[in-house]
Design an enzyme around this catalytic site. Structure first.
Site, mmCIF file in Angstrom:
data_model
loop_
_atom_site.group_PDB
_atom_site.id
_atom_site.type_symbol
_atom_site.label_atom_id
_atom_site.label_comp_id
_atom_site.label_asym_id
_atom_site.label_seq_id
_atom_site.Cartn_x
_atom_site.Cartn_y
_atom_site.Cartn_z
ATOM 1 N N TYR A 49 0.843 -1.196 0.000
ATOM 2 C CA TYR A 49 0.000 0.000 0.000
ATOM 3 C C TYR A 49 0.882 1.252 0.000
ATOM 4 O O TYR A 49 1.620 1.510 0.953
ATOM 5 C CB TYR A 49 -0.937 0.029 1.209
ATOM 6 C CG TYR A 49 -1.956 -1.091 1.258
ATOM 7 C CD1 TYR A 49 -2.180 -1.933 0.170
ATOM 8 C CD2 TYR A 49 -2.712 -1.325 2.411
ATOM 9 C CE1 TYR A 49 -3.104 -2.962 0.223
ATOM 10 C CE2 TYR A 49 -3.646 -2.353 2.479
ATOM 11 C CZ TYR A 49 -3.823 -3.167 1.384
ATOM 12 O OH TYR A 49 -4.743 -4.192 1.447
ATOM 13 N N LYS A 217 -22.287 6.825 -5.959
ATOM 14 C CA LYS A 217 -21.628 8.069 -6.398
ATOM 15 C C LYS A 217 -21.128 8.022 -7.841
ATOM 16 O O LYS A 217 -20.777 9.064 -8.398
ATOM 17 C CB LYS A 217 -20.490 8.441 -5.452
ATOM 18 C CG LYS A 217 -19.275 7.532 -5.477
ATOM 19 C CD LYS A 217 -18.248 8.062 -4.479
ATOM 20 C CE LYS A 217 -17.078 7.107 -4.324
ATOM 21 N NZ LYS A 217 -16.172 7.540 -3.249
ATOM 22 N N GLY A 283 -12.977 1.633 4.191
ATOM 23 C CA GLY A 283 -11.995 2.629 3.790
ATOM 24 C C GLY A 283 -12.725 3.957 3.706
ATOM 25 O O GLY A 283 -13.887 4.003 3.300
#
Length: 324
Positions: A49, A217, A283
């Site tokens: 990450y 979204k 997240g």
């Protein structure tokens, strides 16, 4: 978590994509603080990450927070390496060398003495299963990790690891971190079914919102600054966005409206309804987003049989076993 004695909060907090790429230290500090104060006790990370920057950021936050180390569960994962295109041989994969060094680097970056969970981030066909299981067993006996698991392994691969562990009287994997959401169901609902019963597999599922698709979204395009707008994540956009799914998301919104919850909260709650799920990793890039996701606990209570059947009628993708 499966047959272990480890207790994980049903919602947990992860750093993939967001840490270093979308949020800075002050926002990471606020988000982890909200999560912890709301009862989340599991924080997820990985060497790959942001090429180690995510672990460094989480480490700085943990150092500043100074929470009692016994009050939270911390993870990392090894396979992809942390050096991006500069990775050399042995800086990726599941060899004893890389797993050991990746564990040491994660401890240094996150400024802790041990990891609660350490995952093999992908299967590695180039490393014998005996070497993987022995290495993870040794990391446990050395006190560097407490439990080990897998991520995105098949049920057959997990069973092979358990067979090796049993034959050599070693500690086998106890947790898997698979992708699971309304559009990705096969592993949790079909492939791992025998493992819940036999080896007592726990699961820490990721992307319960399909990278934000299940918030609605993306119904009218890709908003600037959203996960699917990020450079380098074009593959993620291609994976999730298509017209058929967007139409289903619009239909799912009507069900969420009927039960008086956001689509995001309903979609996360839906994953928690499966008995094989230990925790869903959230997240978030803003406090508002995190608070909205935490509402999944309220939505969970509203997902009765009738509502679940409505959702199933829209999805039309329930995995069925193949009969010979």
């Amino acid at each position: 978590m499966g047959k272990t004695g480890l207790q994980l909060s049903v919602l947990s907090f992860g750093s993939w994509v967001t840490f270093h790429k979308q949020v800075d230290d002050s926002m990471a500090d606020r988000l982890m603080g909200i999560a912890y104060d709301q009862g989340i006790n599991f924080f997820d990370n990985a060497e790959v990450y942001a090429r180690g920057e995510s672990e460094l950021m989480m480490g700085r936050v943990l150092k500043k927070k100074n929470w009692d180390r016994t009050s939270y569960v911390l993870s990392s994962k090894a396979y992809f390496g942390s050096r991006g295109p500069k990775n050399k041989p042995n800086q990726t994969g599941l060899s004893r060398k890389h797993l050991t060094e990746a564990c040491h680097e994660a401890l240094q970056r996150m400024q802790v003495d041990y990891l609660d969970l350490f995952y093999c981030h992908r299967p590695d066909p180039n490393t014998p299963m005996e070497e993987i299981v022995w290495t993870m067993h040794n990391l446990i006996t050395q006190g560097k990790i407490l439990y080990w698991g897998t991520s995105m392994w098949s049920g057959a691969e997990i069973m092979e690891a358990h067979m090796v562990a049993k034959q050599n009287n070693l500690i086998g994997p106890v947790v898997e971190q698979p992708l699971y959401n309304m559009f990705e169901r096969g592993r949790i609902e079909l492939d791992y079914l025998p493992l819940y019963r036999t080896v007592g597999l726990g699961t820490t599922i990721w992307s319960p919102l399909a990278s934000g698709l299940l918030t609605g979204k993306y119904n009218n395009g890709i908003p600037e600054g959203s996960r699917l707008s990020l450079k380098g994540f074009e593959w993620l956009r291609e994976r999730w966005l298509n017209e058929n799914r967007i139409q289903k998301v619009k239909q799912l919104q009507t069900v969420a409206d009927e039960i008086g919850e956001s689509l995001a909260a309903m979609a996360i709650a839906w994953t928690l309804k499966h008995p094989g799920v230990t925790t869903a990793i959230l997240g978030a890039t803003s406090e508002e987003q995190l608070h909205q996701n935490l509402e999944a606990l309220g939505a969970y209570a509203k997902l009765n049989d009738e509502t679940m059947q409505k959702i199933e009628g829209i999805l039309q993708n329930k995995p069925e076993p193949v009969m010979n």
